[in-house]
Scaffold this motif. Structure first.
Motif, PDB file in Angstrom:
ATOM      1  N   CYS A  91      30.759  59.602  -8.720  1.00  0.00           N
ATOM      2  CA  CYS A  91      30.776  60.872  -9.450  1.00  0.00           C
ATOM      3  C   CYS A  91      29.543  61.731  -9.168  1.00  0.00           C
ATOM      4  O   CYS A  91      29.503  62.895  -9.538  1.00  0.00           O
ATOM      5  CB  CYS A  91      30.908  60.609 -10.953  1.00  0.00           C
ATOM      6  N   ILE A  92      28.543  61.174  -8.516  1.00  0.00           N
ATOM      7  CA  ILE A  92      27.323  61.914  -8.185  1.00  0.00           C
ATOM      8  C   ILE A  92      27.351  62.244  -6.693  1.00  0.00           C
ATOM      9  O   ILE A  92      27.636  61.382  -5.863  1.00  0.00           O
ATOM     10  CB  ILE A  92      26.066  61.095  -8.531  1.00  0.00           C
ATOM     11  N   ASN A  93      27.058  63.470  -6.369  1.00  0.00           N
ATOM     12  CA  ASN A  93      26.972  63.888  -4.977  1.00  0.00           C
ATOM     13  C   ASN A  93      25.595  63.448  -4.455  1.00  0.00           C
ATOM     14  O   ASN A  93      24.594  64.159  -4.600  1.00  0.00           O
ATOM     15  CB  ASN A  93      27.154  65.393  -4.862  1.00  0.00           C
ATOM     16  N   TRP A  94      25.533  62.283  -3.848  1.00  0.00           N
ATOM     17  CA  TRP A  94      24.256  61.696  -3.455  1.00  0.00           C
ATOM     18  C   TRP A  94      23.530  62.466  -2.369  1.00  0.00           C
ATOM     19  O   TRP A  94      22.303  62.624  -2.447  1.00  0.00           O
ATOM     20  CB  TRP A  94      24.439  60.229  -3.068  1.00  0.00           C
ATOM     21  N   PRO A  95      24.209  62.979  -1.346  1.00  0.00           N
ATOM     22  CA  PRO A  95      23.454  63.778  -0.363  1.00  0.00           C
ATOM     23  C   PRO A  95      22.814  65.022  -0.978  1.00  0.00           C
ATOM     24  O   PRO A  95      21.685  65.371  -0.645  1.00  0.00           O
ATOM     25  CB  PRO A  95      24.525  64.159   0.675  1.00  0.00           C
ATOM     26  N   LEU A  96      23.524  65.694  -1.889  1.00  0.00           N
ATOM     27  CA  LEU A  96      22.943  66.867  -2.546  1.00  0.00           C
ATOM     28  C   LEU A  96      21.784  66.469  -3.459  1.00  0.00           C
ATOM     29  O   LEU A  96      20.744  67.139  -3.497  1.00  0.00           O
ATOM     30  CB  LEU A  96      24.015  67.612  -3.338  1.00  0.00           C
ATOM     31  N   THR A  97      21.947  65.375  -4.186  1.00  0.00           N
ATOM     32  CA  THR A  97      20.874  64.885  -5.050  1.00  0.00           C
ATOM     33  C   THR A  97      19.629  64.550  -4.246  1.00  0.00           C
ATOM     34  O   THR A  97      18.511  64.911  -4.614  1.00  0.00           O
ATOM     35  CB  THR A  97      21.345  63.644  -5.824  1.00  0.00           C
ATOM     36  N   GLU A  98      19.834  63.883  -3.126  1.00  0.00           N
ATOM     37  CA  GLU A  98      18.702  63.523  -2.268  1.00  0.00           C
ATOM     38  C   GLU A  98      18.057  64.779  -1.675  1.00  0.00           C
ATOM     39  O   GLU A  98      16.830  64.870  -1.590  1.00  0.00           O
ATOM     40  CB  GLU A  98      19.194  62.597  -1.160  1.00  0.00           C
ATOM     41  N   PHE A 132      -3.228  62.356   4.020  1.00  0.00           N
ATOM     42  CA  PHE A 132      -1.975  61.610   3.940  1.00  0.00           C
ATOM     43  C   PHE A 132      -0.936  62.366   3.110  1.00  0.00           C
ATOM     44  O   PHE A 132       0.258  62.264   3.365  1.00  0.00           O
ATOM     45  CB  PHE A 132      -2.203  60.202   3.390  1.00  0.00           C
ATOM     46  N   GLY A 133      -1.383  63.130   2.150  1.00  0.00           N
ATOM     47  CA  GLY A 133      -0.462  63.973   1.394  1.00  0.00           C
ATOM     48  C   GLY A 133       0.168  65.044   2.267  1.00  0.00           C
ATOM     49  O   GLY A 133       1.369  65.316   2.173  1.00  0.00           O
ATOM     50  N   PHE A 134      -0.631  65.654   3.140  1.00  0.00           N
ATOM     51  CA  PHE A 134      -0.087  66.648   4.071  1.00  0.00           C
ATOM     52  C   PHE A 134       0.862  65.992   5.077  1.00  0.00           C
ATOM     53  O   PHE A 134       1.885  66.568   5.440  1.00  0.00           O
ATOM     54  CB  PHE A 134      -1.210  67.387   4.805  1.00  0.00           C
ATOM     55  N   PHE A 135       0.517  64.784   5.510  1.00  0.00           N
ATOM     56  CA  PHE A 135       1.391  64.066   6.426  1.00  0.00           C
ATOM     57  C   PHE A 135       2.721  63.722   5.742  1.00  0.00           C
ATOM     58  O   PHE A 135       3.790  63.837   6.349  1.00  0.00           O
ATOM     59  CB  PHE A 135       0.691  62.800   6.934  1.00  0.00           C
ATOM     60  N   ALA A 136       2.652  63.338   4.472  1.00  0.00           N
ATOM     61  CA  ALA A 136       3.870  63.069   3.705  1.00  0.00           C
ATOM     62  C   ALA A 136       4.705  64.343   3.559  1.00  0.00           C
ATOM     63  O   ALA A 136       5.939  64.287   3.595  1.00  0.00           O
ATOM     64  CB  ALA A 136       3.528  62.499   2.332  1.00  0.00           C
ATOM     65  N   THR A 137       4.037  65.487   3.414  1.00  0.00           N
ATOM     66  CA  THR A 137       4.750  66.758   3.325  1.00  0.00           C
ATOM     67  C   THR A 137       5.551  67.026   4.602  1.00  0.00           C
ATOM     68  O   THR A 137       6.701  67.471   4.542  1.00  0.00           O
ATOM     69  CB  THR A 137       3.761  67.906   3.074  1.00  0.00           C
ATOM     70  N   VAL A 138       4.967  66.737   5.747  1.00  0.00           N
ATOM     71  CA  VAL A 138       5.671  66.923   7.019  1.00  0.00           C
ATOM     72  C   VAL A 138       6.873  65.983   7.102  1.00  0.00           C
ATOM     73  O   VAL A 138       7.972  66.383   7.512  1.00  0.00           O
ATOM     74  CB  VAL A 138       4.702  66.710   8.209  1.00  0.00           C
ATOM     75  N   LEU A 139       6.694  64.728   6.708  1.00  0.00           N
ATOM     76  CA  LEU A 139       7.805  63.771   6.725  1.00  0.00           C
ATOM     77  C   LEU A 139       8.918  64.195   5.765  1.00  0.00           C
ATOM     78  O   LEU A 139      10.110  64.062   6.080  1.00  0.00           O
ATOM     79  CB  LEU A 139       7.307  62.369   6.361  1.00  0.00           C
ATOM     80  N   LEU A 140       8.539  64.709   4.619  1.00  0.00           N
ATOM     81  CA  LEU A 140       9.543  65.167   3.656  1.00  0.00           C
ATOM     82  C   LEU A 140      10.269  66.403   4.171  1.00  0.00           C
ATOM     83  O   LEU A 140      11.478  66.567   3.926  1.00  0.00           O
ATOM     84  CB  LEU A 140       8.893  65.452   2.306  1.00  0.00           C
ATOM     85  N   ALA A 141       9.568  67.267   4.875  1.00  0.00           N
ATOM     86  CA  ALA A 141      10.226  68.441   5.461  1.00  0.00           C
ATOM     87  C   ALA A 141      11.243  68.011   6.514  1.00  0.00           C
ATOM     88  O   ALA A 141      12.328  68.602   6.612  1.00  0.00           O
ATOM     89  CB  ALA A 141       9.185  69.386   6.067  1.00  0.00           C
ATOM     90  N   MET A 142      10.938  66.970   7.264  1.00  0.00           N
ATOM     91  CA  MET A 142      11.911  66.429   8.218  1.00  0.00           C
ATOM     92  C   MET A 142      13.133  65.893   7.478  1.00  0.00           C
ATOM     93  O   MET A 142      14.270  66.089   7.921  1.00  0.00           O
ATOM     94  CB  MET A 142      11.272  65.323   9.054  1.00  0.00           C
ATOM     95  N   SER A 143      12.913  65.248   6.358  1.00  0.00           N
ATOM     96  CA  SER A 143      14.028  64.729   5.571  1.00  0.00           C
ATOM     97  C   SER A 143      14.853  65.847   4.959  1.00  0.00           C
ATOM     98  O   SER A 143      16.074  65.722   4.811  1.00  0.00           O
ATOM     99  CB  SER A 143      13.521  63.804   4.471  1.00  0.00           C
ATOM    100  N   ILE A 144      14.199  66.931   4.576  1.00  0.00           N
ATOM    101  CA  ILE A 144      14.940  68.084   4.055  1.00  0.00           C
ATOM    102  C   ILE A 144      15.905  68.591   5.124  1.00  0.00           C
ATOM    103  O   ILE A 144      17.075  68.850   4.844  1.00  0.00           O
ATOM    104  CB  ILE A 144      13.991  69.219   3.624  1.00  0.00           C
ATOM    105  N   TRP A 145      15.413  68.715   6.336  1.00  0.00           N
ATOM    106  CA  TRP A 145      16.261  69.231   7.406  1.00  0.00           C
ATOM    107  C   TRP A 145      17.441  68.294   7.667  1.00  0.00           C
ATOM    108  O   TRP A 145      18.586  68.734   7.788  1.00  0.00           O
ATOM    109  CB  TRP A 145      15.442  69.430   8.675  1.00  0.00           C
ATOM    110  N   MET A 146      17.172  66.996   7.732  1.00  0.00           N
ATOM    111  CA  MET A 146      18.253  66.034   7.972  1.00  0.00           C
ATOM    112  C   MET A 146      19.228  65.999   6.797  1.00  0.00           C
ATOM    113  O   MET A 146      20.441  65.930   6.989  1.00  0.00           O
ATOM    114  CB  MET A 146      17.673  64.655   8.244  1.00  0.00           C
TER     115      MET A 146
END
Length: 161
Positions: A91-98, A132-146
């Motif tokens: 019942c939860i749209n997991w890709p949208l939630t993520e 490391f916070g800035f590096f995590a931001t870059v990794l999260l931006a990659m995840s946003i795109w995917m």
């Protein structure tokens, strides 16, 4: 005038190698490796800031809370996908939630990293934590795109005739 109607039924059977409760296909995927990298980088960023010696503790509380919150959130997402738990709650749209978690996490961790970098005042642990916070931001931006590509997908621009 006679008309002939031909009905063809095609049956395909596919077997999924279900080698237990762990989805090994996901564990070996790029998305899983990216999630593990995010978890590790956020853990390092949190530990750098948490273990550093400084005088103004309240300035870094935000950084610690944000990094730990999203570390735990992404760990939960990883465990969910490894053990296929998202299929048990359809019942939860997991890709949208993520996608939304990644978008919010990227913004908040970027803000926290800027605050930590501005207020580091020469403490090596705080500088390392913000890096490391800035590096995590870059990794999260990659995840946003995917995640965006999975959630929205490629929409056809014209109708096929």
């Amino acid at each position: 005038m006679s008309h002939t109607i031909v009905t063809t039924t095609t049956t395909t059977t596919s077997t999924i190698a279900d080698s237990g409760i762990i989805d090994m296909g996901y564990v070996r995927s790029f998305q899983a490796m990216l999630k593990i990298a995010q978890i590790v980088v956020l853990l390092i960023a949190f530990l750098c800031v948490h273990c550093a010696a400084w005088t103004d503790y309240s300035a870094y509380r935000y950084f610690e809370v944000v990094t730990v919150w999203f570390l735990i959130t992404f760990l939960i997402f990883y465990i969910m996908y490894v053990f296929r738990l998202q299929k048990k709650i359809p019942c939860i749209n997991w890709p949208l939630t993520e996608f939304l978690h990644y978008a919010i996490g990227t913004l908040l961790i970027f803000i926290a990293s800027i605050v930590a970098a501005v207020n580091s005042r020469g403490y090596a642990g705080l500088v390392a934590g913000s890096v490391f916070g800035f590096f995590a931001t870059v990794l999260l931006a990659m995840s946003i795109w995917m995640s965006y590509k999975i959630t929205c997908g490629s929409q056809p621009t014209s109708a096929a005739v």
